[in-house]
Scaffold this motif. Structure first.
Motif, mmCIF file in Angstrom:
data_model
loop_
_atom_site.group_PDB
_atom_site.id
_atom_site.type_symbol
_atom_site.label_atom_id
_atom_site.label_comp_id
_atom_site.label_asym_id
_atom_site.label_seq_id
_atom_site.Cartn_x
_atom_site.Cartn_y
_atom_site.Cartn_z
ATOM 1 N N GLY A 1 0.797 -1.225 0.000
ATOM 2 C CA GLY A 1 0.000 0.000 0.000
ATOM 3 C C GLY A 1 0.824 1.267 0.000
ATOM 4 N N HIS A 2 0.151 2.362 -0.333
ATOM 5 C CA HIS A 2 0.757 3.695 -0.335
ATOM 6 C C HIS A 2 -0.236 4.701 0.228
ATOM 7 N N ASN A 3 0.300 5.765 0.784
ATOM 8 C CA ASN A 3 -0.478 6.936 1.148
ATOM 9 C C ASN A 3 -0.284 7.926 0.007
ATOM 10 N N TYR A 4 -1.169 7.870 -0.971
ATOM 11 C CA TYR A 4 -1.056 8.717 -2.159
ATOM 12 C C TYR A 4 -1.489 10.137 -1.843
ATOM 13 N N ILE A 5 -0.815 11.088 -2.469
ATOM 14 C CA ILE A 5 -1.229 12.483 -2.422
ATOM 15 C C ILE A 5 -1.446 12.928 -3.862
ATOM 16 N N VAL A 6 -2.636 13.431 -4.133
ATOM 17 C CA VAL A 6 -2.973 13.932 -5.461
ATOM 18 C C VAL A 6 -3.095 15.446 -5.381
ATOM 19 N N GLN A 7 -2.445 16.118 -6.300
ATOM 20 C CA GLN A 7 -2.590 17.564 -6.417
ATOM 21 C C GLN A 7 -3.061 17.877 -7.825
ATOM 22 N N ALA A 8 -4.183 18.561 -7.916
ATOM 23 C CA ALA A 8 -4.734 18.965 -9.206
ATOM 24 C C ALA A 8 -4.576 20.472 -9.331
ATOM 25 N N THR A 9 -4.115 20.918 -10.503
ATOM 26 C CA THR A 9 -3.974 22.344 -10.764
ATOM 27 C C THR A 9 -4.957 22.742 -11.849
ATOM 28 N N PHE A 10 -5.709 23.791 -11.558
ATOM 29 C CA PHE A 10 -6.700 24.321 -12.487
ATOM 30 C C PHE A 10 -6.345 25.764 -12.812
ATOM 31 N N SER A 11 -6.681 26.188 -14.012
ATOM 32 C CA SER A 11 -6.430 27.561 -14.435
ATOM 33 C C SER A 11 -7.734 28.174 -14.918
ATOM 34 N N GLY A 12 -7.845 29.453 -14.701
ATOM 35 C CA GLY A 12 -9.028 30.141 -15.192
ATOM 36 C C GLY A 12 -9.009 31.599 -14.818
ATOM 37 N N PRO A 13 -9.932 32.344 -15.396
ATOM 38 C CA PRO A 13 -10.007 33.760 -15.055
ATOM 39 C C PRO A 13 -10.504 33.946 -13.623
ATOM 40 N N VAL A 14 -9.964 34.948 -12.978
ATOM 41 C CA VAL A 14 -10.410 35.275 -11.626
ATOM 42 C C VAL A 14 -11.782 35.928 -11.746
ATOM 43 N N ASP A 15 -12.765 35.321 -11.090
ATOM 44 C CA ASP A 15 -14.127 35.839 -11.140
ATOM 45 C C ASP A 15 -14.168 37.214 -10.489
ATOM 46 N N GLU A 16 -14.779 38.162 -11.179
ATOM 47 C CA GLU A 16 -14.823 39.536 -10.673
ATOM 48 C C GLU A 16 -15.595 39.641 -9.363
ATOM 49 N N ALA A 17 -16.645 38.849 -9.215
ATOM 50 C CA ALA A 17 -17.474 38.947 -8.014
ATOM 51 C C ALA A 17 -16.866 38.212 -6.828
ATOM 52 N N THR A 18 -16.372 36.985 -7.054
ATOM 53 C CA THR A 18 -15.882 36.176 -5.934
ATOM 54 C C THR A 18 -14.384 36.280 -5.721
ATOM 55 N N GLY A 19 -13.644 36.685 -6.754
ATOM 56 C CA GLY A 19 -12.195 36.745 -6.653
ATOM 57 C C GLY A 19 -11.530 35.386 -6.726
ATOM 58 N N MET A 20 -12.268 34.353 -7.176
ATOM 59 C CA MET A 20 -11.743 32.989 -7.197
ATOM 60 C C MET A 20 -11.728 32.419 -8.613
ATOM 61 N N VAL A 21 -10.859 31.408 -8.810
ATOM 62 C CA VAL A 21 -10.863 30.629 -10.050
ATOM 63 C C VAL A 21 -12.042 29.672 -10.032
ATOM 64 N N THR A 22 -12.270 29.061 -8.885
ATOM 65 C CA THR A 22 -13.401 28.161 -8.690
ATOM 66 C C THR A 22 -13.707 28.095 -7.202
ATOM 67 N N ASN A 23 -14.894 27.681 -6.874
ATOM 68 C CA ASN A 23 -15.308 27.540 -5.490
ATOM 69 C C ASN A 23 -14.674 26.266 -4.909
ATOM 70 N N LEU A 24 -13.892 26.411 -3.846
ATOM 71 C CA LEU A 24 -13.196 25.259 -3.266
ATOM 72 C C LEU A 24 -14.155 24.209 -2.707
ATOM 73 N N ALA A 25 -15.298 24.641 -2.216
ATOM 74 C CA ALA A 25 -16.278 23.671 -1.715
ATOM 75 C C ALA A 25 -16.791 22.801 -2.862
#
Length: 144
Positions: A45-69
């Motif tokens: 077995g392994h303790n895997y760590i996955v990291q995903a990177t996303f790109s996108g425009p910063v939303d003017e209203a929320t200031g985010m690329v995407t909602n983390l929830a």
């Protein structure tokens, strides 16, 4: 009107899974030569760590690329519930594909490329403190 800035968001999740590296069409001795201790018939077995990177425009209203929830809910449903505390050899597509971490990175790409709220640009999978694999979607068909 000025263009919205593009930002890159990376998020990490971890899961525990087992696998055995083995090619059925090869003799047992050749499997042991190629995969060494990773060819243990009982797996490991392994303790895997996955990291995903996303790109996108910063939303003017929320200031985010995407909602983390939203992203975490997607990861829980599509990645963690599928792989956590599983034997990878028993899960599609690893019924016919050797469950190397390279192949796991490609499969994780396929999972996260379906996330609808930002563009996936990189998958990083850590298998151990010494082994990590990156996949950028090379060879994947562009979705339009």
């Amino acid at each position: 009107m000025s263009a919205r800035p593009i930002a890159h968001l990376s998020r990490r999740w971890s899961f525990v899974a087992a696998h055995r590296l083995h090619v059925d069409s090869l003799p047992a001795e050749q499997n042991r030569e190629i995969f060494g201790k990773c060819n243990n018939p009982y797996g490991h077995g392994h303790n895997y760590i996955v990291q995903a990177t996303f790109s996108g425009p910063v939303d003017e209203a929320t200031g985010m690329v995407t909602n983390l929830a939203d992203l975490d809910a997607f990861a829980k449903a599509e990645l963690l519930e599928r792989y956590d505390h599983q034997n990878l050899n028993t899960i599609k597509p690893f019924l016919t594909l050797v469950p190397t971490t390279e192949n796991l990175a490609v499969e994780v790409w396929r999972i996260f490329s379906a996330y609808p709220h930002a563009k996936l640009t990189r998958i990083h999978v850590e298998e151990t403190g010494n082994n990590a694999f990156d996949y950028f979607g090379e060879g994947e068909k562009e979705v339009s």
